[in-house]
Design a protein around this motif. Structure first.
Motif: not given
Length: 290
Positions: A3, A92-93, A107-112, A114-115
Motif C-alpha cells: 500500500n 472477506k471475499h 463475490r468481491k472481485d476487486a478484493e479477490i 488484489a489478493e
C-alpha cells in the motif's frame, strides 16, 4: 509495503527476486521473492475454497426461496449464514445482503484480484549488508531453516523422542537433553555417510545446479531420482530409510557360546553379515568384528 508503494509488483515481470527497502524497516534490506509454483497452488486453493463457500451459501439461498416452509426472518437467515460463511475462511471475499424474506450474495472481485496479485510472494528481512550476504545467500539461508525444523522433529517425535522427561532435578534434565542432542549429532553424521543407501540425495551439488533460481522449487539429482524410481542403489541393493536400515542392522547378533568340554573359555561368534549390512558398515568405516 504494497500500500505504501515500497513494493512494486511489476518488479517480478522478468525476475523472481528483488531487493528493496521500506521506511517501516529502517536499516534492513528486504529480499522479496515470488515463487510461481506457490502462486499457482494458492490460486487453485482459493478457487476451491470460494466454490465451497458459494455452495454453502447457495443452500441457504435455496432454503429462503423454497415454496414450502421457507426460511424467514432476518435473524434466522443471518444465523444460518453465520454458521457457514467463514467455514472455509473466505468470508472477506463475499458481500452479503440479508432481509426478512430474501438472501443474496456476491463475490468481491476487486478484493479477490488484489489478493491474487500477491500470490507466491514472501519477504526475507536481513540487516546484513549485500556485500557480505547477497540476495541469493539470504534466501538460501532462510530456506535452510527447514533443516532446523527437521532436526527438532527428529529429536522430539520421530527418532529420539526427547519427551517425556522422567527427571526432576535440573542437572539430570540438562543431562537428558544433552544426550539427546549428542544422539542426533551421531545420527546426522551417520546419515551423511549412509546417504548412498538411503533415499537421501547423495549428490546435492548436482541437485542445486538443476535449480533455475534459489527461489524455485528444490530439485533432486538424477542419482536420487533413479534410486527413488527403481528402489535400488547403483550396486543393486534395496534402498532404505534411515529407520529401516537401522532395523536391518539390528539383526546382526553376537553370540557367546560355551561348551561342556571348555566351560571356562567362551567363544564369541558373530552372525554372518548380509550384503546390506556389509555395505553399511563399510560406509561407516567400521568392521563387523567391532
Amino acid at each position: 509495503m504494497l500500500n505504501g508503494g515500497a513494493l512494486q509488483l511489476r518488479l517480478f515481470d522478468q525476475r523472481d527476486m528483488a531487493s528493496i527497502t521500506a521506511p517501516e524497516f529502517p536499516g534492513e534490506r528486504l529480499v522479496v521473492c515470488r515463487n510461481p509454483d506457490l502462486a499457482a497452488q494458492r490460486c487453485r486453493k482459493r478457487a476451491e475454497l470460494l466454490a465451497a463457500t458459494e455452495g454453502d451459501l447457495t443452500r441457504i439461498q435455496t432454503a429462503v426461496t423454497r415454496r414450502r416452509d421457507p426460511l424467514r426472518g432476518t435473524a434466522e437467515i443471518a444465523l444460518a449464514v453465520g454458521a457457514v460463511i467463514n467455514r472455509h475462511k473466505m468470508a472477506k471475499h463475499f458481500a452479503l445482503d440479508v432481509s426478512d424474506t430474501s438472501f443474496s450474495f456476491a463475490r468481491k472481485d476487486a478484493e479477490i484480484a488484489a489478493e491474487a496479485a500477491t500470490d507466491g510472494i514472501y519477504v526475507v528481512r536481513t540487516s546484513l549488508p549485500a556485500e557480505s550476504f547477497d540476495d541469493a545467500t539470504t534466501v538460501r539461508s532462510y530456506k535452510s531453516l527447514a533443516l532446523v525444523e527437521r532436526a527438532f522433529r527428529c529429536i522430539k517425535t520421530v527418532d529420539l523422542q526427547v519427551r517425556p522427561v522422567y527427571h526432576w532435578l535440573a542437572d539430570r534434565v540438562r543431562a537428558h537433553v544433552f544426550l539427546c542432542m549428542l544422539a542426533y549429532h551421531l545420527e546426522w553424521h551417520m546419515r551423511q555417510r549412509l546417504a548412498p543407501m538411503l533415499f537421501d540425495d547423495p549428490d546435492k551439488h548436482t541437485a542445486e545446479a538443476l535449480r533455475t533460481s534459489v527461489v524455485a522449487q528444490a530439485q533432486r539429482s538424477p542419482a536420487a531420482v533413479t534410486k527413488q524410481t527403481t528402489g535400488l542403489t547403483p550396486d543393486g541393493l534395496p534402498v532404505h530409510s534411515f529407520r529401516s536400515l537401522l532395523a536391518d542392522l539390528a539383526t546382526l547378533a553376537r553370540n557367546t557360546v560355551t561348551t561342556a568340554i571348555t566351560p571356562n573359555y567362551p567363544i564369541t561368534i558373530l552372525t554372518r553379515p548380509t550384503s546390506i549390512q556389509h555395505k553399511a558398515f563399510a560406509l561407516l568405516g567400521i568392521t563387523c568384528s567391532q
